[in-house]
Design a protein around this motif. Structure first.
Motif, PDB file in Angstrom:
ATOM      1  N   VAL A  26      -4.167  -6.198   8.515  1.00 31.96           N
ATOM      2  CA  VAL A  26      -3.283  -5.036   8.553  1.00 31.96           C
ATOM      3  C   VAL A  26      -1.840  -5.455   8.836  1.00 31.96           C
ATOM      4  O   VAL A  26      -0.907  -4.679   8.611  1.00 31.96           O
ATOM      5  N   ALA A  27      -1.640  -6.715   9.265  1.00 35.84           N
ATOM      6  CA  ALA A  27      -0.277  -7.235   9.409  1.00 35.84           C
ATOM      7  C   ALA A  27       0.460  -7.214   8.075  1.00 35.84           C
ATOM      8  O   ALA A  27       1.687  -7.291   8.042  1.00 35.84           O
ATOM      9  N   GLY A  28      -0.292  -7.086   6.980  1.00 34.45           N
ATOM     10  CA  GLY A  28       0.364  -6.950   5.688  1.00 34.45           C
ATOM     11  C   GLY A  28       1.331  -5.787   5.639  1.00 34.45           C
ATOM     12  O   GLY A  28       2.375  -5.857   4.975  1.00 34.45           O
ATOM     13  N   GLN A  29       1.006  -4.723   6.339  1.00 32.85           N
ATOM     14  CA  GLN A  29       1.932  -3.595   6.390  1.00 32.85           C
ATOM     15  C   GLN A  29       3.237  -3.999   7.091  1.00 32.85           C
ATOM     16  O   GLN A  29       4.319  -3.546   6.708  1.00 32.85           O
ATOM     17  N   GLY A  30       3.106  -4.839   8.106  1.00 35.14           N
ATOM     18  CA  GLY A  30       4.306  -5.328   8.773  1.00 35.14           C
ATOM     19  C   GLY A  30       5.135  -6.223   7.870  1.00 35.14           C
ATOM     20  O   GLY A  30       6.365  -6.156   7.852  1.00 35.14           O
ATOM     21  N   VAL A  31       4.451  -7.089   7.093  1.00 34.54           N
ATOM     22  CA  VAL A  31       5.164  -7.953   6.147  1.00 34.54           C
ATOM     23  C   VAL A  31       5.894  -7.091   5.120  1.00 34.54           C
ATOM     24  O   VAL A  31       7.069  -7.317   4.806  1.00 34.54           O
ATOM     25  N   GLY A  32       5.185  -6.080   4.601  1.00 36.87           N
ATOM     26  CA  GLY A  32       5.830  -5.170   3.663  1.00 36.87           C
ATOM     27  C   GLY A  32       6.992  -4.433   4.296  1.00 36.87           C
ATOM     28  O   GLY A  32       8.056  -4.286   3.688  1.00 36.87           O
ATOM     29  N   GLY A  33       6.795  -3.991   5.549  1.00 36.30           N
ATOM     30  CA  GLY A  33       7.872  -3.314   6.250  1.00 36.30           C
ATOM     31  C   GLY A  33       9.072  -4.203   6.483  1.00 36.30           C
ATOM     32  O   GLY A  33      10.205  -3.720   6.577  1.00 36.30           O
ATOM     33  N   ALA A  34       8.847  -5.521   6.587  1.00 34.20           N
ATOM     34  CA  ALA A  34       9.944  -6.466   6.776  1.00 34.20           C
ATOM     35  C   ALA A  34      10.672  -6.766   5.472  1.00 34.20           C
ATOM     36  O   ALA A  34      11.895  -6.901   5.442  1.00 34.20           O
ATOM     37  N   ILE A  35       9.920  -6.863   4.375  1.00 41.22           N
ATOM     38  CA  ILE A  35      10.498  -7.285   3.100  1.00 41.22           C
ATOM     39  C   ILE A  35      11.054  -6.121   2.288  1.00 41.22           C
ATOM     40  O   ILE A  35      12.145  -6.209   1.703  1.00 41.22           O
ATOM     41  N   LEU A  36      10.313  -5.020   2.230  1.00 45.58           N
ATOM     42  CA  LEU A  36      10.645  -3.957   1.281  1.00 45.58           C
ATOM     43  C   LEU A  36      12.003  -3.294   1.500  1.00 45.58           C
ATOM     44  O   LEU A  36      12.705  -3.028   0.516  1.00 45.58           O
ATOM     45  N   PRO A  37      12.415  -2.960   2.744  1.00 42.33           N
ATOM     46  CA  PRO A  37      13.732  -2.308   2.872  1.00 42.33           C
ATOM     47  C   PRO A  37      14.872  -3.127   2.276  1.00 42.33           C
ATOM     48  O   PRO A  37      15.689  -2.602   1.512  1.00 42.33           O
ATOM     49  N   MET A  38      14.909  -4.419   2.589  1.00 42.28           N
ATOM     50  CA  MET A  38      16.000  -5.247   2.074  1.00 42.28           C
ATOM     51  C   MET A  38      15.833  -5.513   0.579  1.00 42.28           C
ATOM     52  O   MET A  38      16.821  -5.567  -0.163  1.00 42.28           O
ATOM     53  N   ALA A  39      14.584  -5.669   0.126  1.00 43.12           N
ATOM     54  CA  ALA A  39      14.358  -5.897  -1.304  1.00 43.12           C
ATOM     55  C   ALA A  39      14.767  -4.684  -2.125  1.00 43.12           C
ATOM     56  O   ALA A  39      15.432  -4.804  -3.164  1.00 43.12           O
ATOM     57  N   CYS A  85       0.843  -1.190   0.000  1.00 41.79           N
ATOM     58  CA  CYS A  85       0.000   0.000   0.000  1.00 41.79           C
ATOM     59  C   CYS A  85       0.885   1.249   0.000  1.00 41.79           C
ATOM     60  O   CYS A  85       2.095   1.176   0.230  1.00 41.79           O
ATOM     61  N   GLY A  86       0.283   2.395  -0.255  1.00 44.60           N
ATOM     62  CA  GLY A  86       1.059   3.612  -0.407  1.00 44.60           C
ATOM     63  C   GLY A  86       1.938   3.944   0.782  1.00 44.60           C
ATOM     64  O   GLY A  86       3.137   4.210   0.632  1.00 44.60           O
ATOM     65  N   THR A  87       1.368   3.892   1.979  1.00 42.09           N
ATOM     66  CA  THR A  87       2.138   4.258   3.161  1.00 42.09           C
ATOM     67  C   THR A  87       3.281   3.287   3.402  1.00 42.09           C
ATOM     68  O   THR A  87       4.420   3.696   3.668  1.00 42.09           O
ATOM     69  N   THR A  88       3.022   1.987   3.302  1.00 41.97           N
ATOM     70  CA  THR A  88       4.076   0.996   3.531  1.00 41.97           C
ATOM     71  C   THR A  88       5.190   1.143   2.505  1.00 41.97           C
ATOM     72  O   THR A  88       6.380   1.172   2.851  1.00 41.97           O
ATOM     73  N   THR A  89       4.826   1.241   1.240  1.00 51.94           N
ATOM     74  CA  THR A  89       5.820   1.306   0.174  1.00 51.94           C
ATOM     75  C   THR A  89       6.730   2.518   0.322  1.00 51.94           C
ATOM     76  O   THR A  89       7.959   2.400   0.235  1.00 51.94           O
ATOM     77  N   ILE A  90       6.157   3.671   0.559  1.00 48.08           N
ATOM     78  CA  ILE A  90       6.952   4.899   0.601  1.00 48.08           C
ATOM     79  C   ILE A  90       7.720   5.035   1.915  1.00 48.08           C
ATOM     80  O   ILE A  90       8.915   5.349   1.921  1.00 48.08           O
ATOM     81  N   VAL A  91       7.044   4.789   3.039  1.00 43.96           N
ATOM     82  CA  VAL A  91       7.692   5.007   4.328  1.00 43.96           C
ATOM     83  C   VAL A  91       8.756   3.943   4.612  1.00 43.96           C
ATOM     84  O   VAL A  91       9.862   4.262   5.063  1.00 43.96           O
ATOM     85  N   ALA A  92       8.447   2.675   4.341  1.00 43.06           N
ATOM     86  CA  ALA A  92       9.409   1.604   4.648  1.00 43.06           C
ATOM     87  C   ALA A  92      10.677   1.712   3.820  1.00 43.06           C
ATOM     88  O   ALA A  92      11.745   1.279   4.247  1.00 43.06           O
ATOM     89  N   THR A  93      10.574   2.290   2.625  1.00 41.26           N
ATOM     90  CA  THR A  93      11.740   2.376   1.740  1.00 41.26           C
ATOM     91  C   THR A  93      12.392   3.745   1.743  1.00 41.26           C
ATOM     92  O   THR A  93      13.409   3.940   1.074  1.00 41.26           O
ATOM     93  N   PHE A  94      11.830   4.699   2.486  1.00 34.16           N
ATOM     94  CA  PHE A  94      12.296   6.084   2.371  1.00 34.16           C
ATOM     95  C   PHE A  94      13.778   6.230   2.720  1.00 34.16           C
ATOM     96  O   PHE A  94      14.556   6.844   1.971  1.00 34.16           O
ATOM     97  N   GLY A  95      14.181   5.674   3.836  1.00 37.78           N
ATOM     98  CA  GLY A  95      15.578   5.807   4.249  1.00 37.78           C
ATOM     99  C   GLY A  95      16.536   5.176   3.258  1.00 37.78           C
ATOM    100  O   GLY A  95      17.613   5.720   2.972  1.00 37.78           O
ATOM    101  N   ILE A  96      16.160   4.015   2.695  1.00 38.55           N
ATOM    102  CA  ILE A  96      17.018   3.326   1.732  1.00 38.55           C
ATOM    103  C   ILE A  96      17.087   4.107   0.423  1.00 38.55           C
ATOM    104  O   ILE A  96      18.170   4.328  -0.140  1.00 38.55           O
TER     105      ILE A  96
END
Length: 411
Positions: free
Chosen positions: A144-157, A23-34
């Motif tokens: 909503v745990a999907g956001q957590g899964v995205g937060g776990a996968i997206l930074p490293m991906a 989702c928009g928030t997970t994608t942008i926020v989880a990857t922002f620092g990277i």
């Protein structure tokens, strides 16, 4: 011996879980620092200048949320989500090929916020609440745990793709994943009412005793605005957003400044927080179904205070850093569950999308305020201690406000 078939509502929960991974928030926020770390390397922009992009993203999301609530109430979760997914994927693909200036970055992150809002949890809350009654807390927590899964996968991906092919290809990969995986699942499984799928509402020990007018019960927006609980929850989520995003936006830069680890190691910590967020949502979803909501919520929130206290002295990747990441993830998981549960429990289902939108706006306003607040305090003091202590005080205040809530009268 016959076995009872799996209730179809759980299929939708699974589809929403996958959708919220991107989702928009997970994608942008989880990857922002990277992403900003790679932009700093390749284009020479400063972290401080790019932090403004996240605030613009959050402000745009804030402004879009009321529109999303109206769209869901008028067109339903499924159609609203599908339109949002297609538009967000197209925007990511265009951004990957055209961002060349700091101004362009600001424009695209603003658009990410406005368009990505139509892919966020608010789109699915009404449908999930309609399909579930006594298991609502766990169902919402699992979805909503999907956001957590995205937060776990997206930074490293995103870190892997950016290192191997360049940061632009990370944007292309995210857009492709939305179209190939998320869109078909939402189209197949998301429905706003069990009756749409010709499924009896079976989320109770005895379906014959279910109130089938549940979707029409509860308060109107005008009635909710006149309650004390409405404004307490507004304040609580303003503080949640402020503290969570102040840390999220500055965590990678803070750890790099301290020399606490390499970028891939810090990305691993971010992913670990995402994993803990999943556990936090599941555990707190279960607890919220069984124990007083304010007490459970306050306990989850105070995990963030503990994490921030540990952060005061973290200067290397070790047990303390791992513990901090786990506690922060648990707190973020509890907070997200708490918003949807509080709205349903205290105000009912009649206007849940629009009331949820008010509180989501409060959360996002706090989120937009958090990064510049932290940066301002960081610029005035020699270390990050005062900014972090300020966040701890705000977290404790939000827990105290939660404990002021009285027993819900609806939901």
């Amino acid at each position: 011996m016959s076995t009872r078939p799996l209730y179809r509502g759980w299929h939708m929960v699974g589809a929403v879980l996958v959708a919220l991974m991107l989702c928009g928030t997970t994608t942008i926020v989880a990857t922002f620092g990277i992403v900003t770390a790679h932009l700093t390397r390749s284009l020479g922009w400063t972290q401080g200048a790019m932090a403004t992009a996240l605030s613009l993203f959050l402000l745009a999301t804030t402004l879009a949320v009321p529109v999303v609530g109206i769209a869901v109430d008028r067109f339903g979760s499924r159609r609203t989500a599908m339109a949002g997914i297609v538009a967000f994927a197209a925007l990511l693909a265009v951004a990957g090929g055209t961002i060349t200036s700091l101004r362009g970055l600001m424009i695209f992150y603003t658009l990410f916020g406005a368009v990505g809002a139509f892919t966020n949890p608010i789109v699915y809350i009404k449908a999930l609440s309609t399909w579930f009654d006594r298991h609502r807390g766990f169902a919402l927590g699992l979805a909503v745990a999907g956001q957590g899964v995205g937060g776990a996968i997206l930074p490293m991906a995103v870190e892997y793709v950016s290192e191997a092919f360049g940061w632009r290809y990370a944007f292309y990969a995210l857009a492709a994943a939305l179209m190939l995986f998320v869109l078909p699942l939402v189209a197949l499984f998301v429905r706003d009412d069990p009756a749409e799928a010709a499924v009896p509402f079976a989320d109770a020990a005895d379906p014959a005793h279910i109130d089938h007018s549940m979707a029409q019960s509860g308060l109107t927006v005008a009635q909710a605005l006149r309650t004390r609980a409405f404004w307490i929850i507004i304040a609580v989520f303003l503080l949640f957003g402020m503290t969570s995003y102040a840390l999220t936006a500055n965590f990678v830069a803070l750890m790099l400044e301290r020399g606490a680890g390499t970028l891939p190691q810090i990305a691993m910590l971010s992913s670990l927080a995402g994993v803990a967020m999943i556990a936090g949502r599941l555990v707190f979803g279960w607890l919220l179904d069984r124990f007083p909501v304010p007490i459970v919520g306050a306990g989850g929130v105070l995990c963030a205070a503990a994490a921030l206290a540990i952060l005061l002295r973290v200067d290397t990747i070790g047990i303390a850093a791992v513990t901090m990441s786990v506690l922060m993830g648990i707190a973020m998981g509890a907070e997200t569950d708490l918003l949807s549960i509080l709205v349903g429990r205290y105000f009912g289902q009649r206007a849940i999308s629009r009331i949820y939108a008010w509180h989501n706006v409060s959360f996002l306003l706090g989120a937009a305020m958090g990064p510049p607040l932290f940066a301002t305090l960081r610029g005035r003091f020699a270390s990050a201690d005062i900014p972090i202590l300020t966040l701890i005080a705000l977290v404790i205040l939000s827990a105290a406000l939660l404990l002021m809530l009285k027993r819900p009268v609806v939901g």
